[in-house]
Each structure stands twice: as structure tokens, then as C-alpha cells.
Design an enzyme around this catalytic site. Structure first.
Site, mmCIF file in Angstrom:
data_model
loop_
_atom_site.group_PDB
_atom_site.id
_atom_site.type_symbol
_atom_site.label_atom_id
_atom_site.label_comp_id
_atom_site.label_asym_id
_atom_site.label_seq_id
_atom_site.Cartn_x
_atom_site.Cartn_y
_atom_site.Cartn_z
ATOM 1 N N THR A 276 5.423 -9.296 4.097
ATOM 2 C CA THR A 276 4.131 -9.609 3.482
ATOM 3 C C THR A 276 4.267 -9.926 1.992
ATOM 4 O OG1 THR A 276 3.977 -7.233 3.362
ATOM 5 C CG2 THR A 276 2.627 -8.305 5.027
ATOM 6 N N PHE A 409 -5.311 -6.111 2.333
ATOM 7 C CA PHE A 409 -4.534 -4.907 2.623
ATOM 8 C C PHE A 409 -5.209 -4.040 3.685
ATOM 9 C CE2 PHE A 409 -2.964 -6.053 -1.614
ATOM 10 C CZ PHE A 409 -1.597 -5.956 -1.416
ATOM 11 N N CYS A 416 -3.576 -0.398 3.956
ATOM 12 C CA CYS A 416 -2.140 -0.434 3.637
ATOM 13 C C CYS A 416 -1.724 0.693 2.704
ATOM 14 C CB CYS A 416 -1.825 -1.771 2.983
ATOM 15 S SG CYS A 416 -0.085 -1.934 2.579
HETATM 16 C C1 HEM Z 1 -0.972 -1.494 6.754
HETATM 17 C C2 HEM Z 1 -1.115 -5.768 4.467
HETATM 18 C C3 HEM Z 1 2.726 -4.426 1.789
HETATM 19 C C4 HEM Z 1 3.301 -0.565 4.645
HETATM 20 C C5 HEM Z 1 -1.353 -2.748 6.338
HETATM 21 C C6 HEM Z 1 -2.530 -3.457 6.807
HETATM 22 C C7 HEM Z 1 -2.552 -4.650 6.182
HETATM 23 C C8 HEM Z 1 -1.419 -4.708 5.292
HETATM 24 C C9 HEM Z 1 -3.578 -5.760 6.369
HETATM 25 C C10 HEM Z 1 -3.535 -2.941 7.842
HETATM 26 C C11 HEM Z 1 -3.207 -3.506 9.196
HETATM 27 C C12 HEM Z 1 -4.202 -3.171 10.265
HETATM 28 O O1 HEM Z 1 -5.334 -2.761 9.995
HETATM 29 O O2 HEM Z 1 -3.835 -3.366 11.438
HETATM 30 C C13 HEM Z 1 -0.094 -5.757 3.533
HETATM 31 C C14 HEM Z 1 0.139 -6.809 2.558
HETATM 32 C C15 HEM Z 1 1.211 -6.432 1.803
HETATM 33 C C16 HEM Z 1 1.665 -5.143 2.305
HETATM 34 C C17 HEM Z 1 -0.676 -8.095 2.455
HETATM 35 C C18 HEM Z 1 1.890 -7.115 0.645
HETATM 36 C C19 HEM Z 1 1.415 -8.140 -0.007
HETATM 37 C C20 HEM Z 1 3.209 -3.253 2.307
HETATM 38 C C21 HEM Z 1 4.328 -2.510 1.802
HETATM 39 C C22 HEM Z 1 4.507 -1.433 2.633
HETATM 40 C C23 HEM Z 1 3.476 -1.485 3.634
HETATM 41 C C24 HEM Z 1 5.145 -2.905 0.572
HETATM 42 C C25 HEM Z 1 5.532 -0.323 2.574
HETATM 43 C C26 HEM Z 1 6.343 -0.103 1.601
HETATM 44 C C27 HEM Z 1 2.194 -0.499 5.454
HETATM 45 C C28 HEM Z 1 1.976 0.560 6.420
HETATM 46 C C29 HEM Z 1 0.738 0.309 7.017
HETATM 47 C C30 HEM Z 1 0.232 -0.919 6.411
HETATM 48 C C31 HEM Z 1 2.912 1.735 6.712
HETATM 49 C C32 HEM Z 1 0.057 1.145 8.078
HETATM 50 C C33 HEM Z 1 -0.840 2.153 7.420
HETATM 51 C C34 HEM Z 1 -1.552 3.063 8.409
HETATM 52 O O3 HEM Z 1 -1.814 2.641 9.520
HETATM 53 O O4 HEM Z 1 -1.834 4.177 8.020
HETATM 54 N N1 HEM Z 1 -0.709 -3.532 5.401
HETATM 55 N N2 HEM Z 1 0.854 -4.778 3.352
HETATM 56 N N3 HEM Z 1 2.707 -2.604 3.399
HETATM 57 N N4 HEM Z 1 1.129 -1.361 5.470
HETATM 58 FE FE1 HEM Z 1 0.935 -3.000 4.342
#
Ligand code: HEM
Length: 472
Positions: A276, A409, A416
Site C-alpha cells: 500500500t 485507511f 489501519c
Molecule cells: C487495515 C489501508 C499501511 C497494517 C487496513 C485497512 C485499510 C488499510 C483500508 C482496512 C481494511 C478493511 O477494512 O478491510 C492501508 C494503506 C496504507 C496502509 C492505504 C498505506 C498507505 C499499513 C502499514 C501496516 C498496515 C504500513 C503495517 C505496518 C494493517 C493491518 C490492518 C490494516 C494489520 C488490519 C487492522 C485490523 O483489522 O485491526 N489498512 N494500510 N497497513 N492495515 Fe493498513
């Protein structure tokens, strides 16, 4: 009295599969869904893989779905698919189907502090180390080097998350071939994406692909388990995510995390944490270079805030225009382009609805939120919603946007966890690169093409760089 949700005619057996598989080369896999929204309106219903999928594509409906008292994240077909593919039992946070999943709850409580502002600040030097490696590479290769933007940013983000999360160096800038772990990861992700378009029955007979998938998933898990074991055998004082998981105790239960759960979450961080962010940086460069006035403003900001010295963590909160550039980039190109919500199962309302009571949902409905449309809704962003205009994302405007107008996010409890990590990394990389180089598109006629796995990135984007001053 409710209104039926519009739906394109479905064919026997394949349902609406043919309606959503027509992405042209260079288009995001979600483009056909966006075209259906233009034809059928901001909410429509599809039959895919034998079940009903509802799609939402405007702000008003999305705002309702963000109400955490009525709706919550549901794993959706793509994430369920990933769980099945991994077939390990343990689920990382991202793919966990529910907040009620005890593994998710434990990981969430143990990891929240590890992603807090102070912990992320502590990761700055390692982020800087990897960003400098990228800058040195581009400096060394000079202006003749046709920079494959997306590939180089993928090396950067992967190396950054690996070193910050588990003190592991992929050293991606020093090898031509991607690390085998990365190849396995790409294998699993692209197979996951292509299965979304393949009926379940057909999947069963894809023997060779199924076997490759099994090998790739097992390899990923073996590498991750091995990293956990090695850290247990050779403990370190480092404040990284791996140590947070190995030594952390759940404040609710007092228990620690199992090794397979730690490994599944490490894979999650490597995947979610690099694809991402590399897409974000790549799209940001595309938009800046296509809109030179914004490019010069961003570079001027770095010159004013940082000057010629080393970029430091304290500069990060002063880079207001670059922050607006990143926000505007993720508005136009949300690199995780959709997520799925559904009615809260514990809701007592036996007849959930959406659209202010207009459309009936089922208790187990899965509603896909199409961010590419929602974040370009003219009702929120005006008639120039499709244009790249970072000014609209400066704090004074951004803070006045409707509450859920910018959600790249995700939202609510399952939003996120890595957002502060991604933000610091992206600001730092933009600052270092704009400080040290002048950039131009390799082909000024290049128009955005997109490639999709589970995330989206620019396809075929090449830029050239020339040095401005010494690398700091
Ligand atoms: C969840 C976007 C960077 C780890 C999410 C979700 C989105 C997202 C949209 C929610 C997904 C859903 O509802 O199904 C992004 C974007 C990023 C980014 C656009 C960067 C521009 C990161 C980074 C990490 C990360 C750097 C880890 C170091 C996670 C995790 C979840 C998550 C573990 C799940 C959280 C949960 O369910 O409690 N992200 N993310 N993401 N993201 Fe990111």
C-alpha cells in the site's frame, strides 16, 4: 416499504461474473465495478461465487456504513479467500473475520501501543537508513537510469517494514531478483486476486496452481516461524513489532501470543505494510510530475523546512503541503481500493436497511465500499473531484471535510493500525527525494495505467532523476 436494490441481469451458474471481469489492460480490477455504478447508480447488487454482494459507491450511503453502532468490517470474499489460501489456522489481524475473534482481540490489544506515536518516532532512524539507500542508488545510477518507480518503492517499503518490524534486512537494493519470500508473497497475493474472478468449483480443479499456492504459503509461514524461533533463541533489546509480540501480554487476559499467531501477524505486516505504501509513493510521484505547479510547491516546502541538512523526525510535522499531496493522492488512488462492511450481528434489528431505510439488507449482507468512487463524490469534493488539487487537503480544509469523506485507511475498530507508520515513512521518503533530486517523467506523454493485485499501483511508470545537492 423498501425499494429493491438495482442489479444487472445475472446469468445461470456464473451470476454477474462477466459484468465485473472486463477490466482493460492498464485499468484497475475494480474499474468494471465503477462502470456498473455509473450505469446502475450508487448502490447495486451482484451475484458472485454463488452469493450476493452489494456495492456502494457514494458518500451518503458510505457514511451510514461507517456507523460502528450498526455496521462493522466483514472479511469479504478477498480476505476469506486469503485465509483459505494460507490454511494455517492462525489469522493475522487484517484477515480476521471479526472483532470477536479472540486472536484478533489479543493481537490488537498487544500491538496498539507498538504502533503508537512514540514507538513510530523511534523507528525514524531505520526508516531514514532505508530511504537513504534508495537515494544513493538513484544518485549512483544517475540521470541515464530509467527509474522503475513502483518496483524501487516496493523494495524501499518492504525493506523498511522488515527492518522496523523484525530487524530483518531483505537488502532489496543490492539484488536484481526479489527475495524468495517476496516472490512467494506476490504469488499468494496475485493468486488470491485472480481467484476472485474464478468460480469456486473451477478453483478445485486448478491442480498446478493450487500446488504452487500451497508451496508459496508454506514457505512464507516457515520463514516467519523461523524468525520467531531465532528471536526467542537470541533475544534482543530492540523495540520492534516482533519483540512487542513475543514479550507482550494481553492487558485483558494476561496471556502472551502463540508463535503461529505471531508468525501470521508478521506476514500480515510485511504484506499490508509495504504494498500500500509503495503504491502511495508511486502515485504521488505520478501526480506531482503531471502537475508541475504542485511538484515545485512540494519541493519548495522541503527547501524551506529542511534546507540542505539532514531530514529529521521533527521536520515531519512541518511538511504541510507534502502531507496534503499524500492525502490527495490517497483520495484519488486509494491503494487499498475497497473494503467490506456488514450489519452488526448482535444488532437486535431483524431488518437492517441502508439509504435512510430505503434499501433492505440481510443480516449477513456483505457491502463492498468502492473508495475510488466514494472519495471522488462531487457532492463532497465538487465538480473538480477528479482533479489532483492538494490545496483542498491542507489542514484548514481537510479538518472541515465530512467525517468519513477520506477513508483510505479504513474505518472504525478495524481501521489501519499501520497508518502512523505509513505516514511517517511516506513523508520522510518524499522529503529526502525532493531535497536531493530533480525529477521528470521518462515519457511526458505517459498517462496513468494501473495494475491490481489486492492493492493497486501504477503500471509502466518510469521517471528520471538528476542530483540537486549532496546526499544528506
Ligand atoms: C487495515 C489501508 C499501511 C497494517 C487496513 C485497512 C485499510 C488499510 C483500508 C482496512 C481494511 C478493511 O477494512 O478491510 C492501508 C494503506 C496504507 C496502509 C492505504 C498505506 C498507505 C499499513 C502499514 C501496516 C498496515 C504500513 C503495517 C505496518 C494493517 C493491518 C490492518 C490494516 C494489520 C488490519 C487492522 C485490523 O483489522 O485491526 N489498512 N494500510 N497497513 N492495515 Fe493498513
Amino acid at each position: 416499504m423498501t425499494t429493491p436494490i438495482p442489479s444487472p441481469p445475472a446469468l445461470p451458474l456464473v451470476g454477474n461474473l462477466l459484468n465485473v471481469t472486463g477490466a482493460q489492460p492498464g485499468e484497475s480490477a475494480l474499474k468494471p465495478f465503477e462502470r456498473l455504478a455509473d450505469e446502475y447508480g450508487p448502490i447495486y447488487c451482484l451475484w458472485l461465487g454463488g452469493s450476493e454482494r452489494i456495492v456502494v459507491a457514494n458518500y451518503a450511503l458510505f457514511e451510514e456504513l461507517c456507523d460502528e453502532t450498526r455496521f462493522l468490517k466483514t472479511a469479504g470474499q478477498a480476505l476469506e479467500g486469503l485465509n483459505e489460501l494460507r490454511n494455517t489456522g492462525a489469522r493475522g489481524m487484517f484477515t480476521s473475520p471479526s472483532e470477536k475473534d479472540p486472536d484478533w482481540g489479543q493481537a490488537h490489544r498487544i500491538l496498539m501501543p507498538a504502533f503508537g506515536p512514540l514507538a513510530i518516532r523511534d523507528m525514524f532512524d531505520e526508516m531514514h537508513d532505508i530511504a537513504s539507500q534508495l537515494a544513493l542508488k538513484w544518485a549512483r545510477l544517475g540521470s541515464e537510469y530509467k527509474i522503475p518507480v513502483t518496483e524501487d518503492f516496493t523494495r524501499l517499503t518492504l525493506d523498511t517494514i522488515a527492518i522496523c518490524a523484525m530487524d530483518y534486512r531483505f537488502n532489496s537494493f543490492y539484488q536484481d531478483e526479489m527475495h524468495p519470500f517476496v516472490q512467494a508473497m506476490i504469488g499468494v497475493l496475485s493468486e488470491g486476486a485472480s481467484r476472485l474472478k474464478t468460480p469456486k468449483l473451477v478453483q478445485k480443479f486448478m491442480y498446478r496452481r493450487n500446488e504452487q499456492l500451497r508451496i508459496d504459503s508454506k514457505y512464507q509461514m516457515d520463514v516467519a516461524i523461523d524468525l520467531v524461533k531465532r528471536r526467542r533463541e537470541h533475544p534482543s533489546e530492540k523495540k520492534d513489532l516482533l519483540n512487542a509480540m513475543i514479550h507482550g501480554k494481553d492487558p485483558k487476559t494476561g496471556e502472551g501470543m502463540r508463535d503461529d499467531l505471531i508468525a501470521a501477524n508478521m506476514i500480515t505486516f510485511l504484506v499490508a505494510g509495504h504494498e500500500t505504501t509503495s503504491g502511495l509513493l508511486s502515485f504521488a510521484f505520478y501526480y506531482l510530475l503531471k502537475n508541475p505547479a504542485t511538484y515545485f510547491k512540494a519541493q519548495r516546502e522541503v527547501d524551506n523546512v529542511v534546507g540542505q541538512g539532514k531530514v529529521t523526525v521533527d521536520h515531519m510535522k512541518q511538511l504541510h503541503y507534502i502531507e496534503a499531496v499524500l492525502r490527495e493522492t490517497l483520495r484519488l488512488e486509494p491503494t487499498a481500493p475497497a473494503f467490506v462492511r456488514g450489519p452488526r450481528p448482535e444488532n437486535t434489528d431483524p431488518f437492517p436497511t441502508i439509504g435512510g431505510g430505503k434499501y433492505a439488507l440481510k443480516k449477513d449482507s456483505q457491502v463492498m465500499c468502492l473508495l475510488g468512487k466514494i472519495q471522488r463524490d462531487p457532492a463532497v469534493y465538487g465538480e473538480d473531484a477528479n482533479e489532483f488539487r492538494p490545496e483542498r487537503m491542507l489542514d484548514e480544509h481537510f479538518n472541515r471535510l465530512p467525517k468519513h469523506a477520506w477513508k483510505p485507511f479504513g474505518t472504525g475498530m478495524r481501521g489501519c493500525i499501520g497508518r502512523p507508520f505509513a505516514w511517517q515513512e511516506a513523508l520522510l521518503v518524499m522529503a529526502i527525494l525532493l531535497q536531493n533530486f530533480d525529477f521528470r517523467l521518462d515519457d511526458p506523454r505517459y498517462d496513468l495505467k494501473v495494475k491490481s493485485a489486492l492493492t493497486v499501483k501504477p503500471d509502466g511508470l518510469f521517471i528520471r532523476s538528476s542530483m540537486r545537492a549532496g546526499i544528506t
